[in-house]
Design a protein around this motif. Structure first.
Motif, PDB file in Angstrom:
ATOM      1  N   LEU A 149      63.685  -0.945  43.284  1.00 38.94           N
ATOM      2  CA  LEU A 149      63.423  -1.856  42.161  1.00 38.94           C
ATOM      3  C   LEU A 149      64.650  -2.701  41.829  1.00 38.94           C
ATOM      4  O   LEU A 149      64.553  -3.910  41.621  1.00 38.94           O
ATOM      5  N   GLY A 150      65.802  -2.072  41.793  1.00 36.18           N
ATOM      6  CA  GLY A 150      67.034  -2.790  41.459  1.00 36.18           C
ATOM      7  C   GLY A 150      67.373  -3.859  42.486  1.00 36.18           C
ATOM      8  O   GLY A 150      67.653  -5.005  42.144  1.00 36.18           O
ATOM      9  N   LEU A 151      67.335  -3.480  43.756  1.00 36.58           N
ATOM     10  CA  LEU A 151      67.658  -4.444  44.813  1.00 36.58           C
ATOM     11  C   LEU A 151      66.662  -5.597  44.870  1.00 36.58           C
ATOM     12  O   LEU A 151      67.051  -6.763  44.992  1.00 36.58           O
ATOM     13  N   SER A 152      65.377  -5.289  44.769  1.00 35.37           N
ATOM     14  CA  SER A 152      64.381  -6.364  44.840  1.00 35.37           C
ATOM     15  C   SER A 152      64.436  -7.254  43.601  1.00 35.37           C
ATOM     16  O   SER A 152      64.223  -8.469  43.692  1.00 35.37           O
ATOM     17  N   THR A 153      64.762  -6.709  42.449  1.00 42.54           N
ATOM     18  CA  THR A 153      64.892  -7.524  41.238  1.00 42.54           C
ATOM     19  C   THR A 153      66.106  -8.451  41.351  1.00 42.54           C
ATOM     20  O   THR A 153      66.017  -9.629  40.999  1.00 42.54           O
ATOM     21  N   MET A 154      67.236  -7.920  41.862  1.00 46.81           N
ATOM     22  CA  MET A 154      68.419  -8.765  42.051  1.00 46.81           C
ATOM     23  C   MET A 154      68.137  -9.866  43.076  1.00 46.81           C
ATOM     24  O   MET A 154      68.554 -11.010  42.899  1.00 46.81           O
ATOM     25  N   TRP A 155      67.418  -9.535  44.155  1.00 50.82           N
ATOM     26  CA  TRP A 155      67.066 -10.512  45.180  1.00 50.82           C
ATOM     27  C   TRP A 155      66.198 -11.613  44.579  1.00 50.82           C
ATOM     28  O   TRP A 155      66.429 -12.803  44.794  1.00 50.82           O
ATOM     29  N   ALA A 156      65.195 -11.227  43.797  1.00 49.98           N
ATOM     30  CA  ALA A 156      64.306 -12.212  43.164  1.00 49.98           C
ATOM     31  C   ALA A 156      65.088 -13.098  42.198  1.00 49.98           C
ATOM     32  O   ALA A 156      64.913 -14.324  42.186  1.00 49.98           O
ATOM     33  N   TRP A 157      65.957 -12.502  41.392  1.00 44.15           N
ATOM     34  CA  TRP A 157      66.756 -13.281  40.448  1.00 44.15           C
ATOM     35  C   TRP A 157      67.647 -14.267  41.192  1.00 44.15           C
ATOM     36  O   TRP A 157      67.739 -15.434  40.837  1.00 44.15           O
ATOM     37  N   TRP A 158      68.326 -13.810  42.260  1.00 45.89           N
ATOM     38  CA  TRP A 158      69.198 -14.679  43.031  1.00 45.89           C
ATOM     39  C   TRP A 158      68.406 -15.826  43.658  1.00 45.89           C
ATOM     40  O   TRP A 158      68.830 -16.976  43.620  1.00 45.89           O
ATOM     41  N   SER A 159      67.254 -15.507  44.232  1.00 44.67           N
ATOM     42  CA  SER A 159      66.491 -16.554  44.920  1.00 44.67           C
ATOM     43  C   SER A 159      65.949 -17.589  43.949  1.00 44.67           C
ATOM     44  O   SER A 159      65.822 -18.759  44.290  1.00 44.67           O
ATOM     45  N   LEU A 160      65.667 -17.188  42.716  1.00 43.49           N
ATOM     46  CA  LEU A 160      65.144 -18.139  41.732  1.00 43.49           C
ATOM     47  C   LEU A 160      66.251 -18.920  41.027  1.00 43.49           C
ATOM     48  O   LEU A 160      66.025 -20.024  40.549  1.00 43.49           O
ATOM     49  N   SER A 161      67.451 -18.374  40.974  1.00 43.00           N
ATOM     50  CA  SER A 161      68.490 -19.027  40.179  1.00 43.00           C
ATOM     51  C   SER A 161      69.498 -19.835  40.987  1.00 43.00           C
ATOM     52  O   SER A 161      69.848 -20.941  40.605  1.00 43.00           O
ATOM     53  N   GLY A 162      69.987 -19.316  42.087  1.00 48.62           N
ATOM     54  CA  GLY A 162      71.134 -19.952  42.720  1.00 48.62           C
ATOM     55  C   GLY A 162      70.904 -20.592  44.066  1.00 48.62           C
ATOM     56  O   GLY A 162      71.839 -21.052  44.704  1.00 48.62           O
ATOM     57  N   SER A 163      69.686 -20.666  44.537  1.00 50.71           N
ATOM     58  CA  SER A 163      69.461 -21.115  45.906  1.00 50.71           C
ATOM     59  C   SER A 163      69.727 -22.599  46.113  1.00 50.71           C
ATOM     60  O   SER A 163      69.982 -23.031  47.221  1.00 50.71           O
ATOM     61  N   ARG A 164      69.723 -23.424  45.081  1.00 48.47           N
ATOM     62  CA  ARG A 164      69.960 -24.859  45.264  1.00 48.47           C
ATOM     63  C   ARG A 164      71.420 -25.166  45.564  1.00 48.47           C
ATOM     64  O   ARG A 164      71.742 -26.250  46.013  1.00 48.47           O
ATOM     65  N   LYS A 165      72.307 -24.221  45.296  1.00 47.49           N
ATOM     66  CA  LYS A 165      73.734 -24.462  45.506  1.00 47.49           C
ATOM     67  C   LYS A 165      74.145 -24.254  46.960  1.00 47.49           C
ATOM     68  O   LYS A 165      75.259 -24.557  47.329  1.00 47.49           O
ATOM     69  N   ARG A 166      73.266 -23.719  47.774  1.00 50.32           N
ATOM     70  CA  ARG A 166      73.551 -23.465  49.174  1.00 50.32           C
ATOM     71  C   ARG A 166      73.829 -24.781  49.898  1.00 50.32           C
ATOM     72  O   ARG A 166      73.088 -25.735  49.761  1.00 50.32           O
ATOM     73  N   PRO A 167      74.901 -24.865  50.701  1.00 53.28           N
ATOM     74  CA  PRO A 167      75.166 -26.108  51.425  1.00 53.28           C
ATOM     75  C   PRO A 167      74.074 -26.386  52.450  1.00 53.28           C
ATOM     76  O   PRO A 167      73.579 -25.477  53.101  1.00 53.28           O
ATOM     77  N   SER A 168      73.699 -27.647  52.559  1.00 49.05           N
ATOM     78  CA  SER A 168      72.666 -28.060  53.499  1.00 49.05           C
ATOM     79  C   SER A 168      73.186 -29.068  54.507  1.00 49.05           C
ATOM     80  O   SER A 168      72.633 -29.202  55.576  1.00 49.05           O
ATOM     81  N   VAL A 169      74.218 -29.805  54.117  1.00 47.94           N
ATOM     82  CA  VAL A 169      74.762 -30.867  54.965  1.00 47.94           C
ATOM     83  C   VAL A 169      76.236 -30.563  55.220  1.00 47.94           C
ATOM     84  O   VAL A 169      77.020 -30.429  54.281  1.00 47.94           O
ATOM     85  N   TYR A 170      76.568 -30.438  56.500  1.00 48.90           N
ATOM     86  CA  TYR A 170      77.950 -30.197  56.901  1.00 48.90           C
ATOM     87  C   TYR A 170      78.503 -31.505  57.462  1.00 48.90           C
ATOM     88  O   TYR A 170      77.910 -32.080  58.377  1.00 48.90           O
ATOM     89  N   LEU A 171      79.615 -31.975  56.927  1.00 48.96           N
ATOM     90  CA  LEU A 171      80.147 -33.288  57.276  1.00 48.96           C
ATOM     91  C   LEU A 171      81.054 -33.224  58.504  1.00 48.96           C
ATOM     92  O   LEU A 171      82.169 -33.739  58.512  1.00 48.96           O
ATOM     93  N   THR A 172      80.555 -32.570  59.533  1.00 45.09           N
ATOM     94  CA  THR A 172      81.207 -32.523  60.845  1.00 45.09           C
ATOM     95  C   THR A 172      80.117 -32.728  61.894  1.00 45.09           C
ATOM     96  O   THR A 172      78.928 -32.640  61.597  1.00 45.09           O
ATOM     97  N   ARG A 173      80.530 -32.987  63.091  1.00 48.18           N
ATOM     98  CA  ARG A 173      79.567 -33.066  64.196  1.00 48.18           C
ATOM     99  C   ARG A 173      79.179 -31.646  64.589  1.00 48.18           C
ATOM    100  O   ARG A 173      79.978 -30.721  64.476  1.00 48.18           O
ATOM    101  N   LYS A 174      77.965 -31.482  65.045  1.00 47.21           N
ATOM    102  CA  LYS A 174      77.492 -30.142  65.414  1.00 47.21           C
ATOM    103  C   LYS A 174      78.389 -29.534  66.496  1.00 47.21           C
ATOM    104  O   LYS A 174      78.684 -28.350  66.456  1.00 47.21           O
ATOM    105  N   SER A 175      78.842 -30.342  67.433  1.00 45.57           N
ATOM    106  CA  SER A 175      79.692 -29.833  68.514  1.00 45.57           C
ATOM    107  C   SER A 175      81.063 -29.372  68.001  1.00 45.57           C
ATOM    108  O   SER A 175      81.701 -28.522  68.609  1.00 45.57           O
ATOM    109  N   ASP A 176      81.516 -29.916  66.866  1.00 48.52           N
ATOM    110  CA  ASP A 176      82.815 -29.545  66.293  1.00 48.52           C
ATOM    111  C   ASP A 176      82.714 -28.447  65.235  1.00 48.52           C
ATOM    112  O   ASP A 176      83.738 -27.977  64.735  1.00 48.52           O
ATOM    113  N   ALA A 177      81.503 -28.078  64.879  1.00 48.92           N
ATOM    114  CA  ALA A 177      81.300 -27.112  63.794  1.00 48.92           C
ATOM    115  C   ALA A 177      81.690 -25.709  64.236  1.00 48.92           C
ATOM    116  O   ALA A 177      81.476 -25.329  65.389  1.00 48.92           O
ATOM    117  N   PRO A 178      82.265 -24.934  63.312  1.00 51.77           N
ATOM    118  CA  PRO A 178      82.585 -23.538  63.646  1.00 51.77           C
ATOM    119  C   PRO A 178      81.306 -22.727  63.814  1.00 51.77           C
ATOM    120  O   PRO A 178      80.264 -23.074  63.257  1.00 51.77           O
TER     121      PRO A 178
END
Length: 185
Positions: A149-178
């Motif tokens: 219950l604790g883990l799934s509640t924390m997972w649900a809270w995290w997915s609903l609250s902070g997921s928009r902050k995840r980076p989506s665009v990396y300002l490097t070329r794919k071949s140069d990316a780590p």
């Protein structure tokens, strides 16, 4: 009599994009549209060169808007939203071409981690384990139920609250990316 415009919208799962991908999207839009504008949370830019010169290496929000004809591509940590203002063959073609490219860059791991339905489904067995454990005075089963219950509640809270902050665009070329492992050190 005047025909009304029929707008069209599409949502996609989260993506991981690089400069190469942005070039492909902007080239597609420039081939048809008269003006393309890029916008981050803090800046409005007129070209890909300007976005590469930003002080950051990654973005969690980017909007690419083209005019005449209109199309909007909004890239965020929780997914991508594509919009056109009229469902003409030219605009539908742009939408489908960009959508097909973005689908190749979807991050299923990010979508899985951000999906609040999955931890919601795990809460049910947690409640069952806890209730059976309490009914039969089984400490192990009760603790397992509390942990689930604790883990799934924390997972649900995290997915609903902070997921928009995840980076989506990396300002490097794919071949140069780590690699994934190098990024997570």
């Amino acid at each position: 009599m005047e025909k009304l415009k029929q707008s069209c919208h599409k949502r996609l799962k989260p993506v991981n994009l690089y400069v190469d991908d942005l070039e492909k999207i902007i080239t597609t839009l420039n081939g048809v549209c008269k003006k393309v504008v890029l916008q981050t949370k803090e800046y409005q830019l007129n070209s890909l060169d300007e976005i590469i010169q930003l002080d950051t290496q990654q973005l969690s929000f980017l909007e690419i808007t083209s005019y005449d004809p209109y199309m909007s591509v909004v890239i965020q940590g929780d997914g991508v939203r594509l919009s056109i203002d009229d469902d003409t063959p030219v605009q539908r073609g742009m939408l489908e071409k960009i959508s097909a490219h973005l689908k190749q860059r979807q991050s299923l791991l990010a979508w899985f981690a951000q999906n609040a339905v999955l931890p919601g489904m795990i809460i049910t067995p947690g409640i069952f384990l806890l209730s059976v454990g309490l009914k039969h005075l089984d400490t192990y089963q009760s603790l397992l139920g509390v942990a689930v219950l604790g883990l799934s509640t924390m997972w649900a809270w995290w997915s609903l609250s902070g997921s928009r902050k995840r980076p989506s665009v990396y300002l490097t070329r794919k071949s140069d990316a780590p690699s994934f492992i190098e990024r997570k050190k």
